[in-house]
Design an enzyme around this catalytic site. Structure first.
Site, PDB file in Angstrom:
ATOM      1  N   LYS A 106       1.091  -1.188  -0.086  1.00 55.08           N
ATOM      2  CA  LYS A 106       0.415   0.017  -0.154  1.00 55.08           C
ATOM      3  C   LYS A 106       1.125   1.287   0.113  1.00 55.08           C
ATOM      4  CE  LYS A 106      -4.214   0.840   0.453  1.00 55.08           C
ATOM      5  NZ  LYS A 106      -5.460  -0.001  -0.095  1.00 55.08           N
ATOM      6  N   GLY A 218     -20.823   7.302   2.128  1.00 54.16           N
ATOM      7  CA  GLY A 218     -19.041   6.912   0.513  1.00 54.16           C
ATOM      8  C   GLY A 218     -19.700   7.043  -0.585  1.00 54.16           C
ATOM      9  N   TYR A 219     -19.767   7.819  -0.825  1.00 57.37           N
ATOM     10  CA  TYR A 219     -20.171   7.935  -2.409  1.00 57.37           C
ATOM     11  C   TYR A 219     -18.887   8.156  -2.980  1.00 57.37           C
ATOM     12  CZ  TYR A 219     -24.195   7.680  -5.444  1.00 57.37           C
ATOM     13  OH  TYR A 219     -25.255   7.559  -5.803  1.00 57.37           O
ATOM     14  N   GLY A 220     -17.966   7.562  -2.986  1.00 61.00           N
ATOM     15  CA  GLY A 220     -16.407   7.471  -3.826  1.00 61.00           C
ATOM     16  C   GLY A 220     -16.912   6.827  -4.848  1.00 61.00           C
ATOM     17  N   ASN A 221     -15.627   6.426  -5.684  1.00 58.46           N
ATOM     18  CA  ASN A 221     -15.649   4.885  -6.539  1.00 58.46           C
ATOM     19  C   ASN A 221     -16.346   3.681  -6.079  1.00 58.46           C
ATOM     20  OD1 ASN A 221     -14.339   2.542  -7.345  1.00 58.46           O
ATOM     21  ND2 ASN A 221     -14.199   3.325  -9.150  1.00 58.46           N
ATOM     22  N   ALA A 222     -16.560   3.344  -4.740  1.00 57.79           N
ATOM     23  CA  ALA A 222     -16.894   2.465  -4.553  1.00 57.79           C
ATOM     24  C   ALA A 222     -18.063   2.889  -3.700  1.00 57.79           C
ATOM     25  CB  ALA A 222     -15.815   1.447  -2.634  1.00 57.79           C
ATOM     26  N   GLY A 223     -18.108   3.589  -3.121  1.00 62.07           N
ATOM     27  CA  GLY A 223     -19.760   4.195  -2.891  1.00 62.07           C
ATOM     28  C   GLY A 223     -20.717   4.074  -4.370  1.00 62.07           C
TER      29      GLY A 223
END
Ligand code: NAD
Length: 417
Positions: A106, A218-223
């Site tokens: 990471k 969460g409302y990025g790539n995943a959300g």
């Protein structure tokens, strides 16, 4: 910081529990409790006003016994070496649980990307690669996007590395845009893999999700992709979504297009018309069928786990649940799909991207979906069965599957006896 919230301590506690059940020998256990290697870097970046700012960055290669280290790069103001170590350890377990021939790594840079101009972000991304370039590469360590990094950042990094090497080094970075070596199906892979695990959880629970409800933090790539795919693949009605500026609720369901457009225009889902505001804390406690934490770590703790009402908690984020919260959820019968498994779709398609880069021949989106489904579904049932066989919760079960694979690789390589 107490151990409930220090995520590297959490990772070590989770490992210790699995090590005791697997009766790992001392040397193997000690190797797996610490990263194999880490690099700390200082990044001088020319800012738009002519000044130079020095950023701190890290790359941790936690364990590469099963293959090259693999894991995202996070740009975040609260990044610490312990967060990067924890995330690198989780990547080690994640690649092992889905059985792709990779290790775990990471990276992180301490910065506030929202305060950087696009030109500053590009210079920072390139500066990072100039420092870590010596330890990354397709057979060493392969970065990918994570919080606040995206395909454009990956493109700049791949370009900088290619300039350093003198040839195109496509396979050294994944999550690239499709025209420069990206894979079809990578952008929604994390959410898609997560929705496949929710589908399988519903099937083993014998419940139907069609017409059920979900809440997403969460409302990025995943959300945001989870919102779209929860509707499309599972027939769920998403009644609440949130991001770092707040959340919104509507019993009738929140449309994915309107939420995405609002976020695009105003930088947040907060204030979406025809919804009521909801805090990030209350969203977690909504009476929904599926709760999807898709933001940051340690949001479900001993303080709020007792109030979680969802039947299924699908951890698209890394580390959203603390160990004491795990116990509370398990005791009350919540079906928790642990991060290692739930969000492993991203790294699985990143692995597919590396494979395609290595032979320069690209798969259709349907083929990516089919192969992702096969990998994730197989991993889900291995974890589910281990949970039954050992009488442990799903997170411990996921560790049992993955830690035993990494330990076996270290033993076969002669690192430990
Ligand atoms: P992202 O940067 O695209 O989105 C992060 C979202 O979380 C944003 O909407 C942001 O506003 C929100 N957020 C930040 N702080 C918050 C807070 N305190 N409360 C509520 N919302 C908050 O990141 P992402 O790639 O979607 O990653 C989200 C999580 O998923 C992380 O834990 C990440 O490690 C994990 N993950 C991502 C991938 C991937 O492929 N992108 C793969 C595996 C795991």
């Amino acid at each position: 910081m107490g151990t409930e919230h220090n995520i590297f301590s959490i990772v070590q506690q989770q490992l210790d529990e699995a090590a005791a059940i697997l009766e790992l020998d001392h040397a193997t256990h000690q190797m797996l409790r610490q990263p194999q290697r880490e690099l700390h870097v200082s990044l001088p970046v020319r800012m738009d006003d002519g000044s130079t700012k020095v950023f701190s960055g890290y790359r941790v290669q936690y364990n590469d016994a099963r293959g090259p280290a693999k894991g995202g790069l996070r740009f975040h103001p609260d990044e610490t070496i312990d967060t990067v170590r924890a995330l690198a350890a989780w990547m080690t377990w994640k690649t092992a649980v889905v059985n792709v021939p990779l290790g775990g790594g990471k990276g992180g840079v301490v910065c506030s990307p929202k305060e950087l101009s696009p030109a500053e972000l590009e210079r920072l991304s390139r500066a990072y690669v100039r420092q870590v370039g010596r330890i990354i590469g397709p057979s060493k360590d392969v970065p990918a996007p994570d919080v606040y990094t995206n395909p454009q950042v990956m493109a700049w990094m791949m370009d900088e590395l290619s300039a350093m090497r003198g040839y195109n080094e496509f396979g050294a970075i994944t999550g690239k845009p499709i025209p420069i070596g990206g894979s079809a199906g990578r952008s929604d892979a994390t959410a898609r893999g997560g929705m496949y695990t929710v589908r399988e959880a519903a099937s083993v629970l014998g419940i139907s999700l069609a017409g059920g409800t979900a809440a997403i933090q969460g409302y990025g790539n995943a959300g945001s992709f989870a919102h779209k795919l929860a509707e499309e693949l599972l027939g769920l009605r998403v009644v609440a979504v949130s991001d770092s500026s707040g959340g919104v609720f509507s019993d009738k369901g929140i449309g994915v297009e309107s939420a995405s457009e609002h976020k695009q225009t105003f930088g947040s889902v907060a204030g979406l018309p025809n919804t009521s505001p909801i805090t990030n804390e209350s969203l977690l406690e909504l009476d929904v069928d599926v709760l999807i934490p898709a933001a940051l770590e340690s949001v479900i703790t001993s303080s709020n786990a007792g109030s979680i009402k969802a039947s299924i908690v699908a951890e698209l984020a890394n580390g959203p649940t603390t160990p004491s919260a795990d116990k509370i959820l398990h005791d009350k019968g919540t079906y928790l799909i642990p991060d290692l498994l739930c969000n492993a779709g991203g790294v699985t398609v990143s692995y597919f991207e590396m494979v395609q880069n290595s032979y320069g021949y690209y798969w259709s989106e349907d083929m990516v979906h089919e192969r992702l489904d096969a990998k994730i579904t197989d991993a889900f049932h291995q974890v589910h069965n281990a949970s039954k066989e050992y009488g442990v919760n799903h997170r411990v079960a996921a560790y049992l599957v993955s830690v035993s694979r990494v330990a076996e690789a270290m033993r076969l390589r002669g690192w430990v006896s």
